[in-house]
Design a protein around this motif. Sequence first.
Motif, PDB file in Angstrom:
ATOM      1  N   THR A 165       0.855  -1.200   0.000  1.00 46.03           N
ATOM      2  CA  THR A 165       0.000   0.000   0.000  1.00 46.03           C
ATOM      3  C   THR A 165       0.887   1.246   0.000  1.00 46.03           C
ATOM      4  O   THR A 165       1.797   1.359   0.825  1.00 46.03           O
ATOM      5  CB  THR A 165      -0.911   0.014   1.249  1.00 46.03           C
ATOM      6  N   PRO A 166       0.642   2.186  -0.931  1.00 46.22           N
ATOM      7  CA  PRO A 166       1.492   3.392  -0.966  1.00 46.22           C
ATOM      8  C   PRO A 166       1.398   4.196   0.328  1.00 46.22           C
ATOM      9  O   PRO A 166       0.332   4.260   0.953  1.00 46.22           O
ATOM     10  CB  PRO A 166       0.915   4.202  -2.135  1.00 46.22           C
ATOM     11  N   ARG A 167       2.522   4.790   0.714  1.00 49.31           N
ATOM     12  CA  ARG A 167       2.543   5.654   1.906  1.00 49.31           C
ATOM     13  C   ARG A 167       2.280   7.087   1.438  1.00 49.31           C
ATOM     14  O   ARG A 167       3.195   7.835   1.118  1.00 49.31           O
ATOM     15  CB  ARG A 167       3.880   5.501   2.642  1.00 49.31           C
ATOM     16  N   SER A 168       0.995   7.438   1.421  1.00 53.48           N
ATOM     17  CA  SER A 168       0.571   8.721   0.838  1.00 53.48           C
ATOM     18  C   SER A 168       0.483   9.852   1.856  1.00 53.48           C
ATOM     19  O   SER A 168       0.254  11.008   1.505  1.00 53.48           O
ATOM     20  CB  SER A 168      -0.791   8.532   0.163  1.00 53.48           C
ATOM     21  N   ILE A 169       0.644   9.519   3.156  1.00 51.02           N
ATOM     22  CA  ILE A 169       0.643  10.563   4.207  1.00 51.02           C
ATOM     23  C   ILE A 169       2.098  10.842   4.560  1.00 51.02           C
ATOM     24  O   ILE A 169       2.862   9.915   4.829  1.00 51.02           O
ATOM     25  CB  ILE A 169      -0.119  10.068   5.457  1.00 51.02           C
TER      26      ILE A 169
END
Length: 382
Positions: free
Chosen positions: A186-190
């Motif tokens: 899962t991309p780390r978007s935060i």
Amino acid sequence: SGSAGDVLEDNPVGKLKVFIYDLPRKYNKKMVTKDPRCLNHMFAAEIFMHRFLLSSAVRTLKPKEADWFYIPVYTTCDLTPAGLPLPFKSPRVMRSSIQYISNKWPFWNRTDGADHFFVVPHDFGACFHYQEEKAIERGILPLLRRATLVQTFGQENHVCLKEGSIIIPPFAPPQKMQAHLIPRDTPRSIFVYFRGLFYDTGNDPEGGYYARGARASLWENFKNNPLFDISTDHPATYYEDMQRAVFCLCPLGWAPWSPRLVEAVVFGCIPVIIADDIVLPFADAIPWEEIGVFVEEKDVPKLDTILTSMPIEDILRKQRLLANPSMKQAMLFPQPAQPRDAFHQILNGLARKLPHPEGVYLPPSEKHLNWTAGPVGDLKPW
């Protein structure tokens, strides 16, 4: 490139033997029966360490062959309606348990407790107060002067951390965290994530005392910064959000430590440690400088610059180290216990302190402890 180090892989079995005192239930099990919430709060390591040792391969039923003696007394199980531990009876509970074992067995008296250990997971360990000023004023319970303390509190040059203590992670529920795992890719978007108090108006109405002003500074400087996802709200997706974040803030509160440190490591989020002079759990085994970011409290206003200027190679390396299963395992107290978990790291810490130094065994006439030292309130029977 980089591993958790061989020390985390150590197996303590065969390196030490622990004798567990059989105390009356009022010192431990009865407290949990009365208030089972003790099993779920961040101080629960004292209960689970006891349960672990009862069935551990390091346990001996022969006290004469023991390297260490363990007194299973629960000092954080007297809770307010809101579930917070009241430490005010703790010194009397602790004194009472020591009086009990020193009257019934000869082992405490021959060393004044120097080959005994206690788990004291309260905010400021065996100083038994949640406000630092009062904790410093009280100091560590005098009867524990020679014992080894296994505690969550760690800060350099502080009266509530004595030399030779073993610093452990606070308890965070492993099964609950396991239930919230999301796919690893899962991309780390935060970019930066934090949920918690910035002010404690109930206990610190003036402001500035709580978290030494560091949390207030976080809010005032970054509440409107789009890179900072920070709030007092605690969403149902809290654990999932940490797994979507690059950096997770771990600022001090009333004490320098919090479960956020455990959560960050378990969820692969780089911990940003804002707590001057903190001594971190199992620091002789976990390479904290390599997996975390340390920011001085006075530098909180520069936090955005500090984090955005970090080279991508450094970020990726920290993430790779955090992905090591041994790193995560060392921060957890799973039921049942598993190899390399926090229980085993505590035993490794005790094993590394052996053999006991000369001077542990006292001549029969020599005593180091003053049984009447300390605040008058602590001397009342429990």
